[in-house]
Design a protein around this motif. Structure first.
Motif, PDB file in Angstrom:
ATOM      1  N   VAL A  55     -67.998  12.105 -54.892  1.00 17.89           N
ATOM      2  CA  VAL A  55     -66.716  12.790 -54.771  1.00 17.89           C
ATOM      3  C   VAL A  55     -65.608  11.743 -54.626  1.00 17.89           C
ATOM      4  N   PRO A  56     -64.548  11.852 -55.414  1.00 20.27           N
ATOM      5  CA  PRO A  56     -63.458  10.885 -55.300  1.00 20.27           C
ATOM      6  C   PRO A  56     -62.571  11.171 -54.092  1.00 20.27           C
ATOM      7  N   VAL A  57     -62.007  10.123 -53.543  1.00 19.45           N
ATOM      8  CA  VAL A  57     -60.978  10.244 -52.512  1.00 19.45           C
ATOM      9  C   VAL A  57     -59.676   9.785 -53.142  1.00 19.45           C
ATOM     10  N   GLU A  58     -58.827  10.751 -53.479  1.00 16.71           N
ATOM     11  CA  GLU A  58     -57.606  10.443 -54.214  1.00 16.71           C
ATOM     12  C   GLU A  58     -56.473  10.003 -53.297  1.00 16.71           C
ATOM     13  N   THR A  59     -56.517  10.431 -52.036  1.00 13.87           N
ATOM     14  CA  THR A  59     -55.412  10.119 -51.116  1.00 13.87           C
ATOM     15  C   THR A  59     -55.789   8.926 -50.246  1.00 13.87           C
ATOM     16  N   GLY A  60     -56.718   9.147 -49.325  1.00 13.70           N
ATOM     17  CA  GLY A  60     -57.262   8.046 -48.536  1.00 13.70           C
ATOM     18  C   GLY A  60     -56.383   7.543 -47.429  1.00 13.70           C
ATOM     19  N   LEU A  61     -55.138   7.987 -47.351  1.00 15.36           N
ATOM     20  CA  LEU A  61     -54.211   7.485 -46.333  1.00 15.36           C
ATOM     21  C   LEU A  61     -53.741   8.643 -45.461  1.00 15.36           C
ATOM     22  N   PRO A  62     -53.984   8.580 -44.159  1.00 15.46           N
ATOM     23  CA  PRO A  62     -53.546   9.673 -43.288  1.00 15.46           C
ATOM     24  C   PRO A  62     -52.046   9.597 -43.015  1.00 15.46           C
ATOM     25  N   ASN A  63     -51.517  10.701 -42.536  1.00 13.80           N
ATOM     26  CA  ASN A  63     -50.135  10.738 -42.067  1.00 13.80           C
ATOM     27  C   ASN A  63     -50.176  11.012 -40.568  1.00 13.80           C
ATOM     28  N   VAL A  64     -49.407  10.250 -39.814  1.00 20.86           N
ATOM     29  CA  VAL A  64     -49.431  10.359 -38.354  1.00 20.86           C
ATOM     30  C   VAL A  64     -48.066  10.808 -37.862  1.00 20.86           C
ATOM     31  N   GLY A  73     -56.546  -8.209 -41.377  1.00 24.65           N
ATOM     32  CA  GLY A  73     -57.691  -7.677 -42.108  1.00 24.65           C
ATOM     33  C   GLY A  73     -58.414  -6.553 -41.397  1.00 24.65           C
ATOM     34  N   ARG A  74     -57.825  -6.029 -40.348  1.00 29.37           N
ATOM     35  CA  ARG A  74     -58.474  -4.948 -39.595  1.00 29.37           C
ATOM     36  C   ARG A  74     -58.286  -3.581 -40.251  1.00 29.37           C
ATOM     37  N   GLN A  75     -57.261  -3.445 -41.099  1.00 26.46           N
ATOM     38  CA  GLN A  75     -57.030  -2.163 -41.764  1.00 26.46           C
ATOM     39  C   GLN A  75     -57.902  -2.035 -43.008  1.00 26.46           C
ATOM     40  N   LYS A  76     -58.361  -0.820 -43.250  1.00 24.13           N
ATOM     41  CA  LYS A  76     -59.161  -0.544 -44.435  1.00 24.13           C
ATOM     42  C   LYS A  76     -58.802   0.831 -44.971  1.00 24.13           C
ATOM     43  N   VAL A  77     -58.341   0.880 -46.227  1.00 29.80           N
ATOM     44  CA  VAL A  77     -57.964   2.134 -46.869  1.00 29.80           C
ATOM     45  C   VAL A  77     -59.156   2.677 -47.652  1.00 29.80           C
ATOM     46  N   ILE A  78     -59.437   3.973 -47.473  1.00 30.55           N
ATOM     47  CA  ILE A  78     -60.529   4.604 -48.207  1.00 30.55           C
ATOM     48  C   ILE A  78     -60.072   4.870 -49.642  1.00 30.55           C
ATOM     49  N   THR A  79     -60.797   4.323 -50.591  1.00 34.90           N
ATOM     50  CA  THR A  79     -60.460   4.523 -52.009  1.00 34.90           C
ATOM     51  C   THR A  79     -61.736   4.734 -52.811  1.00 34.90           C
ATOM     52  N   GLY A  80     -61.566   5.203 -54.037  1.00 34.11           N
ATOM     53  CA  GLY A  80     -62.702   5.351 -54.941  1.00 34.11           C
ATOM     54  C   GLY A  80     -63.537   6.581 -54.653  1.00 34.11           C
ATOM     55  N   TYR A  81     -64.854   6.434 -54.846  1.00 29.01           N
ATOM     56  CA  TYR A  81     -65.784   7.552 -54.705  1.00 29.01           C
ATOM     57  C   TYR A  81     -66.630   7.383 -53.452  1.00 29.01           C
ATOM     58  N   VAL A  82     -67.058   8.542 -52.925  1.00 28.71           N
ATOM     59  CA  VAL A  82     -68.042   8.545 -51.842  1.00 28.71           C
ATOM     60  C   VAL A  82     -69.326   9.115 -52.429  1.00 28.71           C
ATOM     61  N   LEU A  83     -70.382   8.318 -52.428  1.00 29.51           N
ATOM     62  CA  LEU A  83     -71.647   8.729 -53.023  1.00 29.51           C
ATOM     63  C   LEU A  83     -72.360   9.749 -52.129  1.00 29.51           C
ATOM     64  N   PRO A  84     -73.252  10.562 -52.706  1.00 32.69           N
ATOM     65  CA  PRO A  84     -73.971  11.562 -51.920  1.00 32.69           C
ATOM     66  C   PRO A  84     -74.715  10.945 -50.740  1.00 32.69           C
ATOM     67  N   GLY A  85     -74.523  11.528 -49.569  1.00 32.79           N
ATOM     68  CA  GLY A  85     -75.209  11.052 -48.372  1.00 32.79           C
ATOM     69  C   GLY A  85     -74.612   9.800 -47.758  1.00 32.79           C
ATOM     70  N   LYS A  86     -73.585   9.235 -48.374  1.00 31.51           N
ATOM     71  CA  LYS A  86     -72.995   7.998 -47.879  1.00 31.51           C
ATOM     72  C   LYS A  86     -71.804   8.262 -46.959  1.00 31.51           C
ATOM     73  N   THR A  87     -71.482   7.243 -46.174  1.00 36.69           N
ATOM     74  CA  THR A  87     -70.371   7.320 -45.221  1.00 36.69           C
ATOM     75  C   THR A  87     -69.406   6.179 -45.475  1.00 36.69           C
TER      76      THR A  87
END
Length: 236
Positions: free
Chosen positions: A159-168, A184-198
Protein backbone atom coordinates in the motif's frame (compact mmCIF):
# COMPACT_ATOMS: atom_id res chain seq x y z
CA UNK A 1 -77.17 10.69 -26.83
CA UNK A 2 -76.33 12.24 -23.42
CA UNK A 3 -76.23 8.78 -21.86
CA UNK A 4 -73.80 7.61 -24.51
CA UNK A 5 -71.60 10.66 -23.89
CA UNK A 6 -71.66 9.91 -20.16
CA UNK A 7 -70.58 6.31 -20.80
CA UNK A 8 -67.73 7.37 -23.09
CA UNK A 9 -66.49 10.00 -20.63
CA UNK A 10 -66.79 7.57 -17.75
CA UNK A 11 -64.32 5.23 -19.43
CA UNK A 12 -61.50 7.75 -18.93
CA UNK A 13 -59.97 8.16 -15.46
CA UNK A 14 -59.20 11.81 -16.09
CA UNK A 15 -62.72 12.59 -17.35
CA UNK A 16 -64.92 10.61 -14.97
CA UNK A 17 -65.62 13.74 -12.91
CA UNK A 18 -67.47 15.34 -15.87
CA UNK A 19 -69.19 12.11 -17.01
CA UNK A 20 -71.89 12.30 -14.36
CA UNK A 21 -73.43 15.48 -15.79
CA UNK A 22 -74.48 14.19 -19.24
CA UNK A 23 -75.39 10.84 -17.68
CA UNK A 24 -77.59 12.56 -15.09
CA UNK A 25 -79.20 14.68 -17.78
CA UNK A 26 -79.83 11.52 -19.80
CA UNK A 27 -81.57 9.96 -16.79
CA UNK A 28 -83.68 13.08 -16.25
CA UNK A 29 -84.59 13.53 -19.89
CA UNK A 30 -85.18 9.77 -20.30
CA UNK A 31 -87.52 9.79 -17.31
CA UNK A 32 -89.32 12.82 -18.64
CA UNK A 33 -89.52 11.21 -22.07
CA UNK A 34 -91.01 8.05 -20.65
CA UNK A 35 -93.59 10.09 -18.80
CA UNK A 36 -94.44 12.03 -21.93
CA UNK A 37 -94.57 8.85 -23.98
CA UNK A 38 -97.04 7.28 -21.59
CA UNK A 39 -99.26 10.32 -21.93
CA UNK A 40 -98.92 10.19 -25.69
CA UNK A 41 -97.23 13.59 -25.77
CA UNK A 42 -93.82 12.43 -27.02
CA UNK A 43 -92.25 10.12 -29.56
CA UNK A 44 -91.28 6.52 -29.15
CA UNK A 45 -91.02 5.03 -25.71
CA UNK A 46 -87.97 2.97 -26.77
CA UNK A 47 -85.82 6.05 -27.36
CA UNK A 48 -86.69 7.50 -23.96
CA UNK A 49 -86.04 4.15 -22.28
CA UNK A 50 -82.69 3.84 -24.08
CA UNK A 51 -81.69 7.29 -22.88
CA UNK A 52 -82.68 6.42 -19.32
CA UNK A 53 -80.77 3.13 -19.35
CA UNK A 54 -77.69 4.70 -20.92
CA UNK A 55 -77.84 7.52 -18.37
CA UNK A 56 -77.99 5.06 -15.46
CA UNK A 57 -75.10 3.09 -16.96
CA UNK A 58 -73.16 6.31 -17.42
CA UNK A 59 -73.71 7.26 -13.77
CA UNK A 60 -72.66 3.81 -12.56
CA UNK A 61 -69.60 3.86 -14.81
CA UNK A 62 -68.64 7.35 -13.63
CA UNK A 63 -68.98 6.21 -10.01
CA UNK A 64 -66.93 3.07 -10.68
CA UNK A 65 -64.25 4.99 -12.52
CA UNK A 66 -64.19 7.52 -9.68
CA UNK A 67 -63.61 4.75 -7.15
CA UNK A 68 -60.81 3.32 -9.32
CA UNK A 69 -59.26 6.79 -9.64
CA UNK A 70 -59.40 7.37 -5.87
CA UNK A 71 -57.83 3.98 -5.19
CA UNK A 72 -55.12 4.63 -7.80
CA UNK A 73 -54.33 8.08 -6.37
CA UNK A 74 -54.22 6.65 -2.85
CA UNK A 75 -51.89 3.88 -3.99
CA UNK A 76 -49.56 6.41 -5.64
CA UNK A 77 -49.66 8.59 -2.53
CA UNK A 78 -48.97 5.63 -0.24
CA UNK A 79 -46.08 4.52 -2.45
CA UNK A 80 -44.61 8.03 -2.48
CA UNK A 81 -45.01 8.26 1.29
CA UNK A 82 -43.34 4.89 1.80
CA UNK A 83 -40.43 5.91 -0.43
CA UNK A 84 -40.10 9.20 1.44
CA UNK A 85 -40.03 7.34 4.76
CA UNK A 86 -37.47 4.89 3.38
CA UNK A 87 -35.29 7.76 2.15
CA UNK A 88 -35.64 9.54 5.49
CA UNK A 89 -34.56 6.40 7.35
CA UNK A 90 -31.60 5.98 4.99
CA UNK A 91 -30.54 9.59 5.59
CA UNK A 92 -30.77 9.04 9.36
CA UNK A 93 -28.71 5.85 9.14
CA UNK A 94 -26.12 7.54 6.91
CA UNK A 95 -25.84 10.43 9.37
CA UNK A 96 -25.41 8.05 12.30
CA UNK A 97 -22.85 6.06 10.36
CA UNK A 98 -20.94 9.21 9.41
CA UNK A 99 -21.04 10.45 13.01
CA UNK A 100 -19.78 7.08 14.27
CA UNK A 101 -16.99 7.04 11.66
CA UNK A 102 -16.00 10.59 12.61
CA UNK A 103 -15.93 9.68 16.31
CA UNK A 104 -13.82 6.59 15.58
CA UNK A 105 -11.17 8.77 13.92
CA UNK A 106 -10.55 10.74 17.14
CA UNK A 107 -8.17 8.87 19.41
CA UNK A 108 -5.80 9.31 22.33
CA UNK A 109 -2.06 8.99 21.85
CA UNK A 110 -1.04 5.34 21.63
CA UNK A 111 -4.35 4.09 20.22
CA UNK A 112 -4.30 2.48 16.75
CA UNK A 113 -6.58 3.40 13.86
CA UNK A 114 -6.90 1.19 10.77
CA UNK A 115 -7.71 2.92 7.50
CA UNK A 116 -9.82 1.21 4.87
CA UNK A 117 -6.71 0.42 2.83
CA UNK A 118 -5.42 -1.83 5.65
CA UNK A 119 -2.82 0.52 7.10
CA UNK A 120 -2.94 0.55 10.91
CA UNK A 121 -1.56 3.81 12.23
CA UNK A 122 -0.53 4.67 15.78
CA UNK A 123 0.74 8.05 16.98
CA UNK A 124 2.78 7.83 20.16
CA UNK A 125 2.67 10.42 22.92
CA UNK A 126 4.92 13.38 21.97
CA UNK A 127 8.42 13.43 23.44
CA UNK A 128 10.68 16.41 24.10
CA UNK A 129 12.97 17.32 21.22
CA UNK A 130 16.06 19.50 21.35
CA UNK A 131 16.87 20.95 17.91
CA UNK A 132 20.50 21.39 16.97
CA UNK A 133 22.06 24.74 16.22
CA UNK A 134 21.25 24.45 12.52
CA UNK A 135 17.54 23.83 13.02
CA UNK A 136 15.01 25.57 10.82
CA UNK A 137 11.43 26.25 11.98
CA UNK A 138 12.09 26.54 15.71
CA UNK A 139 11.65 29.98 17.23
CA UNK A 140 13.43 30.98 20.39
CA UNK A 141 11.30 30.37 23.45
CA UNK A 142 9.19 27.70 21.73
CA UNK A 143 8.86 24.13 22.91
CA UNK A 144 9.89 21.44 20.43
CA UNK A 145 8.42 17.93 20.47
CA UNK A 146 9.02 14.74 18.53
CA UNK A 147 6.04 13.00 16.96
CA UNK A 148 6.41 9.28 16.20
CA UNK A 149 4.04 7.68 13.69
CA UNK A 150 3.98 3.89 13.31
CA UNK A 151 2.30 2.35 10.25
CA UNK A 152 1.60 -1.38 9.92
CA UNK A 153 0.26 -2.95 6.73
CA UNK A 154 -2.38 -5.43 7.91
CA UNK A 155 -3.47 -6.32 4.36
CA UNK A 156 -2.17 -8.71 1.72
CA UNK A 157 -1.08 -6.09 -0.84
CA UNK A 158 1.54 -3.39 -0.72
CA UNK A 159 0.00 0.00 0.00
CA UNK A 160 1.45 3.40 -0.92
CA UNK A 161 1.78 6.24 1.57
CA UNK A 162 1.11 9.35 -0.48
CA UNK A 163 1.17 11.89 2.36
CA UNK A 164 3.50 10.62 5.07
CA UNK A 165 3.67 13.94 6.92
CA UNK A 166 1.44 14.64 9.93
CA UNK A 167 -0.06 17.99 10.80
CA UNK A 168 0.26 19.14 14.41
CA UNK A 169 -2.00 21.65 16.14
CA UNK A 170 -1.19 23.34 19.43
CA UNK A 171 -3.57 23.92 22.35
CA UNK A 172 -5.00 27.00 20.59
CA UNK A 173 -5.75 25.02 17.42
CA UNK A 174 -2.98 26.69 15.40
CA UNK A 175 -0.72 24.64 13.14
CA UNK A 176 2.70 24.00 14.63
CA UNK A 177 5.88 24.66 12.68
CA UNK A 178 7.79 21.67 11.28
CA UNK A 179 11.35 21.60 12.60
CA UNK A 180 14.15 20.52 10.29
CA UNK A 181 17.70 20.15 11.57
CA UNK A 182 20.84 18.28 10.58
CA UNK A 183 20.77 15.65 13.31
CA UNK A 184 19.20 12.97 11.12
CA UNK A 185 16.63 12.12 13.77
CA UNK A 186 13.65 12.93 11.53
CA UNK A 187 12.31 10.33 9.14
CA UNK A 188 9.47 10.89 6.66
CA UNK A 189 7.35 7.89 5.66
CA UNK A 190 7.38 7.55 1.87
CA UNK A 191 6.83 4.92 -0.78
CA UNK A 192 5.07 1.62 -0.16
CA UNK A 193 4.41 -0.43 2.95
CA UNK A 194 4.70 -4.13 2.17
CA UNK A 195 2.21 -6.67 3.58
CA UNK A 196 2.92 -7.44 7.23
CA UNK A 197 5.66 -4.80 7.41
CA UNK A 198 6.00 -1.84 9.75
CA UNK A 199 7.41 1.60 8.99
CA UNK A 200 8.07 4.36 11.50
CA UNK A 201 8.16 8.08 10.87
CA UNK A 202 9.69 10.62 13.23
CA UNK A 203 8.97 14.32 13.00
CA UNK A 204 9.75 17.38 15.09
CA UNK A 205 7.45 20.35 15.60
CA UNK A 206 7.82 23.65 17.38
CA UNK A 207 4.99 25.04 19.51
CA UNK A 208 4.58 28.34 21.38
CA UNK A 209 5.35 27.72 25.05
CA UNK A 210 1.99 29.12 26.15
CA UNK A 211 0.08 26.73 23.85
CA UNK A 212 2.18 23.59 24.18
CA UNK A 213 0.36 21.88 27.04
CA UNK A 214 -1.95 19.96 24.69
CA UNK A 215 -1.32 18.67 21.16
CA UNK A 216 -3.45 17.27 18.35
CA UNK A 217 -1.86 15.28 15.53
CA UNK A 218 -3.60 14.72 12.19
CA UNK A 219 -2.46 11.98 9.85
CA UNK A 220 -3.66 10.12 6.76
CA UNK A 221 -1.68 7.89 4.39
CA UNK A 222 -3.36 9.56 1.41
CA UNK A 223 -4.97 12.98 1.84
CA UNK A 224 -6.81 12.63 -1.47
CA UNK A 225 -8.32 9.25 -0.58
CA UNK A 226 -8.81 8.94 3.18
CA UNK A 227 -9.94 11.50 5.76
CA UNK A 228 -7.53 12.36 8.57
CA UNK A 229 -7.46 10.49 11.85
CA UNK A 230 -6.74 12.56 14.95
CA UNK A 231 -4.65 11.81 18.02
CA UNK A 232 -4.66 14.22 20.94
CA UNK A 233 -3.76 14.53 24.57
CA UNK A 234 -1.67 16.45 27.08
CA UNK A 235 1.94 17.23 26.24
CA UNK A 236 3.73 16.50 29.47
Amino acid sequence: MLGLVGIVLGLFLVLFWVAWLPALLAVIFGGVGLGQAKKGLAGTKAMALSGLVLGVLGLLLAMGTGVVAVVAVKKVADTAHAKAEELNEKVKKDRKSAAAAEKARHLAFGQPYTFDNGLKVTVAKPEPFVPDEFAHGHAKGNKAVQITVTVVNTGSDRVPVETGLPNVNDADGASAELVIDGSGRQKVITGYVLPGKTVVGKYAFSLPSDAADRIEVEFTPDVGEWPDAYWSGPNS
